[in-house]
Write a protein that holds these residues in place. Structure first.
Motif, short mmCIF file in Angstrom:
data_model
loop_
_atom_site.label_atom_id
_atom_site.label_comp_id
_atom_site.label_asym_id
_atom_site.label_seq_id
_atom_site.Cartn_x
_atom_site.Cartn_y
_atom_site.Cartn_z
N VAL A 1 0.85 -1.21 0.00
CA VAL A 1 0.00 0.00 0.00
C VAL A 1 0.87 1.24 0.00
O VAL A 1 0.67 2.18 -0.79
N ILE A 2 1.87 1.27 0.89
CA ILE A 2 2.75 2.44 0.99
C ILE A 2 3.48 2.69 -0.32
O ILE A 2 3.52 3.82 -0.83
N ASP A 3 4.04 1.64 -0.88
CA ASP A 3 4.83 1.79 -2.10
C ASP A 3 3.98 2.12 -3.32
O ASP A 3 4.45 2.76 -4.27
N THR A 4 2.72 1.71 -3.31
CA THR A 4 1.82 2.07 -4.40
C THR A 4 1.63 3.59 -4.44
O THR A 4 1.60 4.20 -5.52
N TYR A 5 1.54 4.21 -3.29
CA TYR A 5 1.33 5.65 -3.22
C TYR A 5 2.63 6.44 -3.29
O TYR A 5 2.70 7.48 -3.96
N LEU A 6 3.65 5.98 -2.60
CA LEU A 6 4.88 6.76 -2.49
C LEU A 6 5.95 6.35 -3.49
O LEU A 6 6.86 7.11 -3.78
N GLY A 7 5.84 5.15 -4.03
CA GLY A 7 6.83 4.67 -4.97
C GLY A 7 7.72 3.60 -4.35
O GLY A 7 7.98 3.62 -3.14
N THR A 8 8.19 2.70 -5.19
CA THR A 8 9.11 1.66 -4.72
C THR A 8 10.48 2.26 -4.47
O THR A 8 10.99 3.05 -5.26
N VAL A 9 11.08 1.87 -3.38
CA VAL A 9 12.41 2.38 -3.03
C VAL A 9 13.45 1.82 -4.00
O VAL A 9 13.50 0.61 -4.24
N PRO A 10 14.29 2.67 -4.58
CA PRO A 10 15.33 2.16 -5.50
C PRO A 10 16.41 1.40 -4.74
O PRO A 10 16.88 1.85 -3.70
N GLU A 11 16.79 0.26 -5.28
CA GLU A 11 17.89 -0.49 -4.68
C GLU A 11 19.21 0.24 -4.87
O GLU A 11 20.10 0.19 -4.03
N SER A 12 19.34 0.92 -6.02
CA SER A 12 20.53 1.73 -6.30
C SER A 12 20.13 2.87 -7.23
O SER A 12 19.07 2.84 -7.85
N PHE A 13 20.98 3.88 -7.30
CA PHE A 13 20.70 5.04 -8.13
C PHE A 13 22.02 5.74 -8.42
O PHE A 13 23.06 5.48 -7.77
N THR A 14 21.99 6.63 -9.39
CA THR A 14 23.20 7.38 -9.76
C THR A 14 23.07 8.82 -9.30
O THR A 14 22.05 9.48 -9.51
N TYR A 15 24.11 9.29 -8.64
CA TYR A 15 24.18 10.68 -8.16
C TYR A 15 25.53 11.26 -8.57
O TYR A 15 26.58 10.73 -8.21
N LYS A 16 25.49 12.31 -9.38
CA LYS A 16 26.70 12.95 -9.89
C LYS A 16 27.65 11.93 -10.52
O LYS A 16 28.86 11.95 -10.28
N GLY A 17 27.06 11.05 -11.32
CA GLY A 17 27.85 10.10 -12.10
C GLY A 17 28.34 8.89 -11.35
O GLY A 17 29.04 8.04 -11.92
N LYS A 18 27.97 8.75 -10.07
CA LYS A 18 28.43 7.61 -9.29
C LYS A 18 27.22 6.84 -8.76
O LYS A 18 26.21 7.42 -8.39
N LYS A 19 27.34 5.53 -8.72
CA LYS A 19 26.25 4.67 -8.30
C LYS A 19 26.29 4.47 -6.78
O LYS A 19 27.34 4.23 -6.20
N TYR A 20 25.10 4.58 -6.16
CA TYR A 20 24.97 4.41 -4.72
C TYR A 20 23.76 3.54 -4.39
O TYR A 20 22.80 3.47 -5.17
N THR A 21 23.78 2.95 -3.21
CA THR A 21 22.57 2.44 -2.56
C THR A 21 22.17 3.49 -1.52
O THR A 21 22.98 4.38 -1.18
N PRO A 22 20.97 3.43 -0.97
CA PRO A 22 20.63 4.38 0.09
C PRO A 22 21.62 4.36 1.26
O PRO A 22 21.96 5.42 1.81
N ILE A 23 22.12 3.17 1.61
CA ILE A 23 23.06 3.08 2.73
C ILE A 23 24.40 3.72 2.36
O ILE A 23 24.97 4.51 3.15
N THR A 24 24.94 3.43 1.18
CA THR A 24 26.23 4.01 0.82
C THR A 24 26.12 5.51 0.56
O THR A 24 27.07 6.26 0.81
#
Length: 398
Positions: free
Chosen positions: A184-207
């Protein structure tokens, strides 16, 4: 953060921090702003003493997530203080994770704990520690067709799922309920990305939290002041939205502002939680103080001029503060971010406070809060432990 009060502006004040009821923020802000004065800004002459750099004012929309907006704003200022380029942190990523944990707690407690949007300042630190963080543009939380947060429908569905789990027609829990609730939460707010790119570098939320934001969750503590607990000890703050039962440090009333003053002087901002339903709080005018006369006893002219220039305030005592908390006159309505100190034309000091209701008032999203208001209406503050005066730190054994 929310608690119901048996007095006017009950819903307006309480719902900001906590009840996922679907009331729109513009209704709430207008309700709170009904107590205001004309030409208030022209009647005050403020001189900044301290102004700690902070990120642009945000708007929490129709959601009870000010706890996340205020404490994430605080973290952004911590990044600046540490010499880092600040990141616009996703407040709704933090809130989403808190809702997941709150749901688990609700089921464990057989439904005997608060639901809704509300939370506490420490929730942001706790979620940062467990889940990390992501930039705002990576996780906006707007997965349901609106331009701003609007959590009423989602909140009702979340509550329905959890109440069904607790009622439990099977007689015992299955492993499926957590997936259904999170869905229910993710349907409204979106699925949390396992990883993403920020300023050309790949991260997880923890890193991302570790390598880019870089704060240490162990550096942050919450402080309050109540007479029914031993001084300089930790106690569980008994407010409904302390769903995680976290503890805060107890200091003397005068030390509450001493801590804030010392932190600001050393370059540390402070996250604040407290009550904004008082007649001495005006969002439109950007002012908060404690009137010497009860609002009901004021003449119409006195009410109209409440915010036209500096006003006297009563001395705030421990007994006054404790009584207001015990009789529901002080509750954990709202969270904001203390970013500075200023003086009015009479030399009286006020804290400069950043809000999350957009740049919609006389001071473009900020307000001036008297030290007496802080002493009277604070439920807790969150800050870097290095901002605490050494003498108080020693008493707290920090």
């Amino acid at each position: 953060m929310h608690t119901l009060k048996m007095r006017p502006l009950l819903l307006a004040s309480a719902l900001f921090m906590g009840m996922g009821s679907g009331f729109a923020q513009d209704y709430l802000v207008n309700s709170l702003s009904s107590n205001q004065s004309k030409n208030s800004k022209d009647a005050f002459k403020f001189t900044e003493v301290i102004n700690i750099e902070n990120t642009p004012v945000k708007n929490q929309g129709s959601s009870g997530t000010c706890w996340s907006y205020s404490a994430n704003s605080f973290i952004e200022s911590e990044m600046i203080r540490m010499g880092k380029e600040p990141v616009a942190i996703s407040q709704i990523f933090t809130a989403r994770n808190a809702y997941v944990e709150k749901g688990k707690n609700y089921v464990r407690m057989h439904g005997a704990v608060t639901l809704g949007d509300g939370g506490a300042l420490h929730d942001v630190i706790n979620m940062y520690r467990k889940y990390g963080a992501v930039p705002q543009d990576i996780y906006t939380g707007l997965n349901y067709g609106t331009a701003n947060n609007k959590f009423g429908e989602m909140g009702d569905l979340m509550k329905g799922v959890l109440e069904g789990v607790v009622k439990n027609g099977n007689g015992q829990l299955t492993p499926a309920w957590e997936k259904a609730y999170t869905g229910v939460i993710d349907t409204y707010l979106g699925t949390v990305p396992e990883s993403f790119t920020y300023k050309g570098k790949k991260y997880t939320p923890i890193t991302f939290a570790k390598d880019v934001i870089g704060i240490n969750p162990d550096d942050y503590v919450e402080i309050s002041s109540f007479t029914d607990y031993p001084m300089y000890s930790k106690f569980t703050l008994l407010v409904p939205d302390n769903w995680s039962f976290d503890q805060v440090y107890n200091v003397k009333l005068a030390e509450l502002t001493d801590v804030i003053d010392n932190a600001l002087k050393k370059g540390y901002s402070v996250a604040w939680a407290g009550d904004v339903s008082e007649k001495g709080f005006s969002w439109k005018n950007g002012m908060a103080y404690v009137p010497t006369k009860n609002f009901a006893e004021m003449t119409p002219a006195e009410k109209e001029d409440m915010f036209v220039g500096p006003r006297d305030e009563p001395t705030i005592t421990d007994a006054m503060r404790q009584a207001a908390f015990d009789n529901y006159q002080t509750t954990d309505d709202h969270g904001m971010h203390i970013v500075g100190l200023a003086k009015d034309q009479n030399g009286k000091e006020y804290y400069i406070v950043k809000n999350s209701w957009g740049a919609t008032n006389d001071y473009k999203g900020y307000l001036y809060m008297s030290k007496n208001f802080i002493k009277y209406k604070t439920t807790a503050i969150l800050l870097n432990k290095n901002g605490i005066p050494s003498g108080i730190s020693k008493k707290l054994n920090i």
